[in-house]
Design an enzyme around this catalytic site. Structure first.
Site, short mmCIF file in Angstrom:
data_model
loop_
_atom_site.label_atom_id
_atom_site.label_comp_id
_atom_site.label_asym_id
_atom_site.label_seq_id
_atom_site.Cartn_x
_atom_site.Cartn_y
_atom_site.Cartn_z
N GLU A 49 0.81 -1.22 0.00
CA GLU A 49 0.00 0.00 0.00
C GLU A 49 0.84 1.27 0.00
OE1 GLU A 49 -0.49 -2.56 2.03
OE2 GLU A 49 -2.61 -3.16 2.00
N PHE A 111 -11.19 -7.15 14.08
CA PHE A 111 -10.13 -7.59 13.18
C PHE A 111 -9.83 -6.49 12.15
CE2 PHE A 111 -8.83 -9.77 9.19
CZ PHE A 111 -7.58 -10.17 9.63
N GLN A 112 -8.57 -6.18 11.99
CA GLN A 112 -8.09 -5.14 11.07
C GLN A 112 -8.73 -3.78 11.35
OE1 GLN A 112 -8.19 -6.73 6.99
NE2 GLN A 112 -6.11 -7.49 7.28
N LYS A 161 -17.43 -0.67 6.40
CA LYS A 161 -17.95 -1.66 5.46
C LYS A 161 -19.48 -1.63 5.37
CE LYS A 161 -17.03 -6.44 4.12
NZ LYS A 161 -16.31 -7.68 4.48
N MET A 500 24.33 9.05 2.00
CA MET A 500 24.29 10.33 2.69
C MET A 500 24.65 10.15 4.17
SD MET A 500 24.01 13.51 2.17
CE MET A 500 22.96 14.18 0.87
#
Lengths: 598, 170
Positions: A49, A111-112, A161, A500
């Site tokens: 993602e 969940f999630q 949802k 760097m």
């Protein structure tokens, strides 16, 4: 017309004119992925993602339109936090849609589940948790409005949802008043009195500099800026976020200021008696130690964000407004004072001629200033030493890429030494041809951002100039590029180090190298590229560079990765040590003996 | 939090009209925290229009310039408007509730004190009193100091609310 929330969301995006989005499905966003099958919107399936977010940023930076990313709840949403933070720092318009657990489960540690509106409050311009399906069109319209107007930035819409599954009656908001944003009123027109004061300061300046920031690109003000510069004959510096806003080949252009800016750009600001800041924010990488920055300069600060004015440096004249509109009004003010446009005169450093007898005719001569600037340019150009034998210098690779590619090539960088060399040695001639992570300094930005840029500008060649450390963070998105036939090109300046950090350890930690070595061969970048469906090859020595670039430029059906094995010990110069004054700029060691005493 | 009594010059009152929506207070508090702005007190309540709430924030203008605090606050999309109230141009009120331990011998004395301040006794127990005062913050400070002469069991101040002073034409 009855639609589900999910259908309404996709229809809202279509109505908003979205042509592409970058995303990855999961449980909570599942309902929305069904209508995508029937939609005109292209969906690019990413492998992580974070890639979706950076692709949306790359797309937005080259097109000026909002980039759209869609991910699921919980880890899907937290993976897009880095791109949101990046876009917030660089004022990139982004609309991120996240799935959320059902409203009835919010707060239950489902969940999630993750409170992503809470997590992203400080790194979005605004965010929304949509609790009713009927709010979806209005929220999407408001999200795009907020992301793209005023000072642009990322927004997030969190969609539970059950809201996606609920039914609603379709509508589309027809006016701003329908968006329910009573506290959102960006100011675009500069105050005329302040603009008049700014014109007076510009007419009186002896050692002026136009300090150009990313806001000029956001406001699509490159044309207006050219007019202002050529009318005044003022030198122009373009910050890291503004590369391309003014052509590097223009005689008035001094290039990039800042920690790794060139000597003339940095020192011109230090010695200036007037800084005209356009869409810049006096970032610490530009100012060095603020108390020592441009000590004798008066400041005109133009920004669309009122909070930027006076945040770091209190200006003599602050102008809140859109850079394009304000610059046009400054030009009009100068015109009224007798300053005509005279591009030809500009090229001889004298600036435009003023009408005889006008106020502008009395303005001080700036010949001495220009003589000084030209002397600095002569004495302290960007410099690197050619490598002995087969040593491949990273700057030479950037120069070869530049010379062998079309000037409208889009260049994308990650963060670190390679980014600074790309910005220093590329010659930017057009706006929106430079994409990089400026404020946040997000390693791993280049590969996904290049993919998004190529989706936005498929007709252009897109070269990512990346470091080996950066490449390893997000390289898997080349699988996305191969699968979706997005033929980006990646030049890895492979110095086998987190370069760097290595440079800082060499210069400021007594060469005590701690956790910076990576290895040139692990991973094998050529095999890795091939495994991801790209063409991969390697260039070890200077003579292999040109042919490798030409070979890469000839491939247009697949992504290409070129592993350039560059000198591990090369450092970026000039450099203003962190926290130091810009007066203490460190030039390349080979130039140091000539350095004038302050 | 420091007591608002020490050094009034450090203070400025912001009266902030916000949308009455979930999470708005978190946005304001988060902004102050991430920008390093200090709050002395914060009072929140709905206004006569149910779409909006009003926050009265007493800010520490030594932690950041007032202008910067106001401009950053104003960028929050849910912030509708901000009025800056210099202390001398505002009427301010704050309420304090305090429970003090007091034996029968001192009860009269403390009730007399409350009377002087025009406070109220709002609850009485066998050896404790809960008292209340709503007044300007300086007076509330004085009241709190005098109560300190007794054993304070618990004390709660609301933080100040403020509106602009009315002006009359000369």
């Amino acid at each position: 017309m009855k639609l589900t929330g999910a259908q309404a969301l996709i229809k809202s995006l279509e109505t908003q004119g979205v042509e592409v989005m970058f995303g990855l499905p999961g449980g909570a966003i599942l309902p929305v992925y069904d209508p995508i099958l029937d939609s005109s919107i292209r969906h690019v399936l990413v492998r992580h993602e974070q890639g979706a977010g950076h692709m949306a940023e790359g797309y937005a930076m080259v097109t000026g339109r909002a980039g759209v990313a869609m991910v699921t709840s919980g880890p899907g949403a937290t993976n897009v936090v880095t791109p949101l933070s990046n876009a917030y720092m660089d004022s990139t318009p982004l609309v991120v849609i996240t799935g959320q657990v059902a409203t009835s489960a919010i707060g239950s540690d489902a969940f999630q589940e993750c409170d992503i509106t809470g997590v992203t409050m400080g790194i979005t311009k605004h965010n929304w948790l949509v609790k009713r399906a009927e709010d979806i069109p209005r929220t999407v319209a408001a999200a795009f409005h907020v992301a793209t107007t005023g000072r642009p930035g990322p927004v997030l819409v969190d969609l539970p949802k059950d809201v996606s599954n609920a039914e609603m009656d379709w509508y589309w908001p027809t006016s701003e008043a329908d968006l329910d944003l009573p506290g959102y009123h960006p100011r675009t027109e500069g105050d005329p009195a302040a603009i008049a004061e700014a014109v007076e300061l510009m007419l009186a300046a002896e050692r002026p500099v136009l300090y150009v920031g990313g806001g000029v690109l956001k406001a699509r003000a490159a044309g207006a800026l050219l007019e202002l510069a050529e009318r005044t004959g003022f030198p122009v510096v373009t910050t890291l976020m503004a590369r391309g806003a003014f052509p590097d080949s223009h005689p008035l252009c001094l290039g990039m200021p800042g920690m790794h800016g060139n000597y003339t750009a940095v020192t011109a600001m230090q010695r200036a008696d007037l800084l005209v800041s356009l869409g810049a924010r006096f970032d610490d990488r530009v100012t060095g130690r603020v108390s020592a920055f441009a000590p004798s300069a008066k400041v005109i600060h133009v920004d669309i964000d009122p909070a930027e004015i006076g945040k770091v440096r209190v200006p003599e004249v602050g102008i809140v407004g859109d850079c394009q509109r304000v610059v046009e009004r400054l030009v009009a003010g100068l015109e009224a004072a007798g300053l005509a446009h005279d591009a030809a005169a500009v090229r001889t450093d004298t600036g435009a001629k003023a009408r005889p007898g006008s106020r502008a005719a009395d303005r001080p001569a700036r010949d001495a200033w220009w003589a000084q600037l030209r002397a600095w340019q002569q004495e302290f150009p960007l410099h690197y030493e050619d490598g002995a034998g087969d040593t491949l210098k990273p700057q030479m690779v950037v120069e070869a890429l530049r010379d062998l590619s079309s000037p409208d090539t889009v260049v994308v960088a990650g963060v670190g030494q390679h980014q600074m060399w790309a910005s220093q040695y590329w010659r930017f001639e057009h706006p929106y041809t430079w994409v990089n992570s400026g404020g946040a300094g997000t390693m791993g930005f280049a590969v996904p951002a290049a993919i998004g840029a190529k989706v936005g500008r498929p007709e252009k060649t897109v070269w990512a100039i990346d470091g080996d450390g950066c490449f390893q963070m997000t390289a898997q998105e080349l699988v996305t590029a191969a699968a979706e036939r997005i033929p980006v090109k990646v030049a890895i300046l492979n110095n086998a180090y987190l370069g760097m950090v290595r440079q800082w350890q060499e210069m400021f930690y007594a060469e005590r190298y701690s956790e910076v070595y990576l290895s040139p061969d692990l991973p094998d970048y050529v095999k890795w590229a091939e495994a991801m469906g790209c063409v991969g090859f390697r260039a070890d020595s200077p003579e292999e560079v040109g042919p490798a670039i030409e070979k890469a430029n000839a491939i247009d059906d697949r992504p290409v990765v070129v592993d350039f094995r560059t000198d591990a010990f090369e450092k970026v110069f000039p450099m203003v040590p962190a926290g130091g004054s810009n007066d203490d700029i460190v030039v390349h060691p080979a130039q140091s003996p000539n350095r004038p005493a302050r | 939090m420091t007591s608002p009594g020490d050094g009034e010059a450090r203070h400025h009152i912001l009266s902030v009209l916000v949308e009455n929506k979930a999470g708005v207070l978190a946005r304001v508090a988060g902004l102050f925290s991430r920008r390093g702005f200090n709050i002395f007190s914060l009072a929140v309540a709905p206004t006569d229009d149910e779409r909006f709430s009003r926050l009265t924030i007493v800010v520490d203008v030594e932690s950041a310039p007032l202008e910067q605090i106001v401009q950053q606050l104003d960028k929050l999309v849910n912030v509708v408007s901000i009025s800056q109230l210099a202390p001398e141009a505002a009427v301010e009120r704050e309420l304090v509730l305090a429970t003090v331990e007091v034996d029968a011998a001192h009860r009269g004395e403390i009730i007399e004190l409350i009377g002087v301040f025009r406070g109220e006794v709002v609850n009485v127990g066998p050896d404790r009193l809960t008292v209340m005062l709503a007044d300007d913050p300086d007076t509330v400070d004085d009241f709190e100091r005098l109560l300190g002469g007794y054993r304070i069991v618990e004390l709660q101040r609301t933080g100040r609310v403020a509106l602009p002073k009315l002006k009359y034409a000369d």
